[in-house]
Write an enzyme that holds these catalytic residues in place. Structure first.
Site, short mmCIF file in Angstrom:
data_model
loop_
_atom_site.label_atom_id
_atom_site.label_comp_id
_atom_site.label_asym_id
_atom_site.label_seq_id
_atom_site.Cartn_x
_atom_site.Cartn_y
_atom_site.Cartn_z
CD GLN A 60 -1.97 -8.66 4.31
OE1 GLN A 60 -2.80 -7.76 4.38
NE2 GLN A 60 -0.72 -8.44 3.93
N GLY A 96 11.07 -3.12 5.49
CA GLY A 96 10.33 -4.38 5.42
C GLY A 96 9.92 -4.69 3.99
CG HIS A 97 6.99 -2.24 2.06
ND1 HIS A 97 6.88 -1.15 2.89
CD2 HIS A 97 5.77 -2.82 2.04
CE1 HIS A 97 5.64 -1.06 3.34
NE2 HIS A 97 4.94 -2.08 2.86
NE ARG A 105 -2.87 1.66 9.56
CZ ARG A 105 -3.23 0.63 8.80
NH1 ARG A 105 -2.54 -0.50 8.85
NH2 ARG A 105 -4.26 0.71 8.00
CG MET A 141 -1.92 -1.16 1.14
SD MET A 141 -3.48 -0.85 1.97
CE MET A 141 -2.92 -0.51 3.62
O1 PAF Z 1 -0.18 -5.69 3.48
C1 PAF Z 1 -0.61 -4.75 2.78
O2 PAF Z 1 0.05 -3.71 2.61
C2 PAF Z 1 -1.95 -4.88 2.10
O3 PAF Z 1 -2.88 -5.49 2.94
C3 PAF Z 1 -1.90 -5.60 0.73
C4 PAF Z 1 -1.48 -7.05 0.86
C5 PAF Z 1 -0.94 -4.86 -0.18
C6 PAF Z 1 -3.29 -5.56 0.09
O4 PAF Z 1 -3.73 -4.26 -0.12
#
Ligand code: PAF
Length: 279
Positions: free
Chosen positions: A153, A36-37, A185, A30
């Site tokens: 998730q 982390g990403h 966040r 998002m």
């Molecule tokens: O983890 C996230 O940032 C979101 O939930 C995802 C998997 C990109 C879906 O919008």
């Protein structure tokens, strides 16, 4: 590296890659990317010929009164991070390009979505399942990458890909030097709240140490973690719970794999953290 805004553009580019026999990795995000990403993108780059990062604040996973409007966005910074990490394409659609006005089809992962975060965010995982399925269909990746920080998730997406025959790769939590799990966040936190937020990773460490030392009673582990979190005046617990890491159903005994997960408000910011006991 290219940034594209529409579903059609992504499809054309990926089709060309596939024609050349190249493999494609997808990292759904998002945006407001952090280390982390980056770890997910780096892993995807090492395992695929081409990597697509989706950068989309998905409205269908936010409930009424949640932070959809204020969720941080910074495409310029995201672009730099993606470039550094070696991604090839950013998919940054507008909500109108992802959802028709009369959009009416959702992917609901039953049962697992009802526990933990699902209790206070009842439509969240339906939105996640829906957008991730859409991204899988748009990008048609060979592999997709998700972090362990969003443990519920990840469990839910694992169930969805098993049930609907997709394929994904789960990746470990990346933390700040002092232990706080990286999250977009975290940017909401004031200086004092940032300090207070350390109580989450401290509680994770406490629980993990107890499990490693042989404690088998999940209630004991969870209650010690709660006691510790309650020593922090700025913290308000949403939940701390031990569940089976696959079914996300509550468990009484530490019979691996167990996910011990928490959501805690620090001021107005709801943060999550967890560990998985593998035995
Ligand atoms: O983890 C996230 O940032 C979101 O939930 C995802 C998997 C990109 C879906 O919008």
């Amino acid at each position: 590296m290219k940034i594209v805004k529409t579903v059609d553009e992504v499809r054309v580019i990926v089709k060309e890659w596939k024609k050349e026999g190249l493999t494609v990795g997808l990292v759904p995000t998002m945006g407001f990317l952090h280390e982390g990403h980056k770890s997910l993108i780096t892993r995807a780059v090492s395992e695929n010929d081409r990597v697509v990062v989706s950068d989309f604040v998905n409205p269908t996973q936010f409930g009424v009164g949640e932070d959809l409007e204020s969720y941080p966005r910074d495409l310029e910074r995201d672009t730099m991070l993606c470039e550094e990490a070696g991604a090839n394409l950013i998919f940054n659609p507008e909500p109108e390009n992802m959802y028709f006005d009369d959009f009416s089809t959702y992917v609901n992962i039953e049962s697992l979505s009802e526990e933990l975060c699902g209790k206070s965010r009842p439509i969240h995982f339906r939105g996640v399942g829906t957008v991730v399925s859409k991204l899988f269909n748009i990008v048609n990746p060979d592999r997709a990458y998700f972090g362990q920080k969003d443990a519920q998730q990840l469990a839910i997406i694992k169930r969805m890909v098993r049930d609907l025959n997709f394929d994904i790769v789960g990746c470990p939590i990346i933390r700040e030097e002092d232990g706080l799990a990286k999250s977009s966040r975290n940017t909401y936190l004031s200086k004092d709240e940032r300090k207070a937020a350390l109580i989450l990773s401290k509680a994770v460490k406490l629980g993990e140490d107890m499990a490693k030392a042989g404690e088998k009673d999940t209630d004991k582990i969870v209650s010690e973690m709660i006691k510790l979190i309650e020593t922090e005046p700025m913290a308000k617990i949403d939940y701390v719970q031990a569940v089976d890491a696959v079914s996300v159903k509550p468990v009484k005994e530490m019979t691996a794999p167990v996910l011990v997960a928490m959501a805690v408000y620090i001021g107005k910011t709801r943060l999550i953290d967890n560990f998985i006991y593998e035995g």
